[in-house]
Design a protein around this motif. Structure first.
Motif, PDB file in Angstrom:
ATOM      1  N   GLU A  66     -33.326  -8.299  -8.685  1.00 55.68           N
ATOM      2  CA  GLU A  66     -34.912  -8.638  -8.619  1.00 55.68           C
ATOM      3  C   GLU A  66     -35.483  -9.080 -10.041  1.00 55.68           C
ATOM      4  N   ALA A  67     -34.901  -8.634 -10.902  1.00 57.20           N
ATOM      5  CA  ALA A  67     -35.621  -8.954 -12.381  1.00 57.20           C
ATOM      6  C   ALA A  67     -34.713  -9.735 -13.202  1.00 57.20           C
ATOM      7  N   GLU A  81     -30.425  -1.348 -11.584  1.00 54.27           N
ATOM      8  CA  GLU A  81     -31.967  -1.609 -11.359  1.00 54.27           C
ATOM      9  C   GLU A  81     -32.160  -0.825 -10.217  1.00 54.27           C
ATOM     10  N   SER A  83     -35.847   0.149  -7.885  1.00 54.58           N
ATOM     11  CA  SER A  83     -37.168  -0.322  -7.854  1.00 54.58           C
ATOM     12  C   SER A  83     -38.025   0.695  -8.655  1.00 54.58           C
ATOM     13  N   GLY A  86     -38.532   0.789 -12.848  1.00 53.76           N
ATOM     14  CA  GLY A  86     -39.485  -0.346 -13.742  1.00 53.76           C
ATOM     15  C   GLY A  86     -38.644  -0.803 -14.683  1.00 53.76           C
ATOM     16  N   THR A  88     -34.525  -2.399 -15.790  1.00 57.00           N
ATOM     17  CA  THR A  88     -33.212  -2.814 -15.388  1.00 57.00           C
ATOM     18  C   THR A  88     -32.526  -2.613 -16.844  1.00 57.00           C
ATOM     19  N   ALA A 101     -33.819 -13.580 -18.064  1.00 56.62           N
ATOM     20  CA  ALA A 101     -35.039 -13.109 -17.206  1.00 56.62           C
ATOM     21  C   ALA A 101     -36.278 -13.591 -17.834  1.00 56.62           C
ATOM     22  N   TYR A 116     -34.190  -4.141 -19.896  1.00 57.26           N
ATOM     23  CA  TYR A 116     -35.464  -5.082 -19.743  1.00 57.26           C
ATOM     24  C   TYR A 116     -36.591  -4.228 -18.882  1.00 57.26           C
ATOM     25  N   HIS A 117     -37.768  -4.275 -19.515  1.00 61.10           N
ATOM     26  CA  HIS A 117     -38.819  -3.430 -18.946  1.00 61.10           C
ATOM     27  C   HIS A 117     -39.462  -4.523 -18.071  1.00 61.10           C
ATOM     28  N   HIS A 118     -39.704  -4.320 -16.935  1.00 65.96           N
ATOM     29  CA  HIS A 118     -40.365  -5.017 -15.894  1.00 65.96           C
ATOM     30  C   HIS A 118     -41.618  -5.296 -16.319  1.00 65.96           C
ATOM     31  N   SER A 119     -42.588  -4.157 -16.857  1.00 70.11           N
ATOM     32  CA  SER A 119     -44.125  -4.526 -17.001  1.00 70.11           C
ATOM     33  C   SER A 119     -44.112  -5.342 -18.023  1.00 70.11           C
ATOM     34  N   LYS A 121     -41.828  -7.227 -19.745  1.00 68.78           N
ATOM     35  CA  LYS A 121     -40.899  -8.301 -19.635  1.00 68.78           C
ATOM     36  C   LYS A 121     -40.094  -8.457 -21.053  1.00 68.78           C
TER      37      LYS A 121
END
Length: 172
Positions: A66-67, A81, A83, A86, A88, A101, A116-119, A121
């Motif tokens: 997803e990311a 990863e 969900s 938060g 990956t 990404a 990789y931190h989703h919040s 980026k």
């Protein structure tokens, strides 16, 4: 597209049409074509898997989550990863990969870990110690909070670990 899923508490090995092997971790799923096309090898991952990719310089192998998108020619690496985490993570064991990404990409070398931190980026690359052990005998937990470690153990063994809110997340 075919989908293979490893139920909670079980791991699954998949051999793809190009002879690449995917070791799917507990509670994870991978979607892939029965036969790869002439110009691409693309799979979609939800959860965690270890990849041993057959080298093919004319047809890169791509793992999409997803990311992130991880592109390789032939190598061994792990992608995780979940969900609810938060984050990956990608750990490169052998070869060379490119991780992309949010319009940004980085190349990784063996012995590197990317978070990789989703919040935010943000992509953070660190060196890690790779043990020369068979696949599945090691759980990488360097620089993890206890909360993250408990999530990894719970997923791996298909158990529920209960602890007080905030007890291990650094807020108390």
């Amino acid at each position: 597209m075919q989908t293979s899923e490893a139920i909670e508490g079980v791991r699954k090995d998949i051999r793809l049409s190009d002879n690449s092997t995917v070791f799917i971790n507990s509670g994870s799923r991978i979607s892939y074509p029965e036969e790869f096309t002439a110009d691409e090898r693309v799979v979609r991952l939800e959860g965690e898997a270890y990849f041993v990719v057959e080298r093919n310089e004319t047809k890169p192998f791509v793992v999409k989550t997803e990311a992130l998108q991880v592109t390789v020619l032939g190598t061994e690496f792990n992608v995780a990863e979940y969900s609810d985490a938060g984050i990956t993570e990608v750990v490169l064991h052998k070869g060379l990969i490119e991780v992309a990404a949010g319009g940004r990409s980085v190349r990784m070398l063996p012995g590197e870990s990317l978070s990789y931190h989703h919040s935010t980026k943000e992509m953070i690359i660190e060196s890690v110690e790779l043990e020369d052990v068979p696949i599945g005998d090691v759980m990488y937990a360097n620089n993890r909070t206890l909360q993250e470690l408990f999530r990894m153990i719970a997923n791996y063994y298909d158990v529920e670990i209960v602890f007080e809110d905030g007890a291990f997340d650094g807020t108390e």
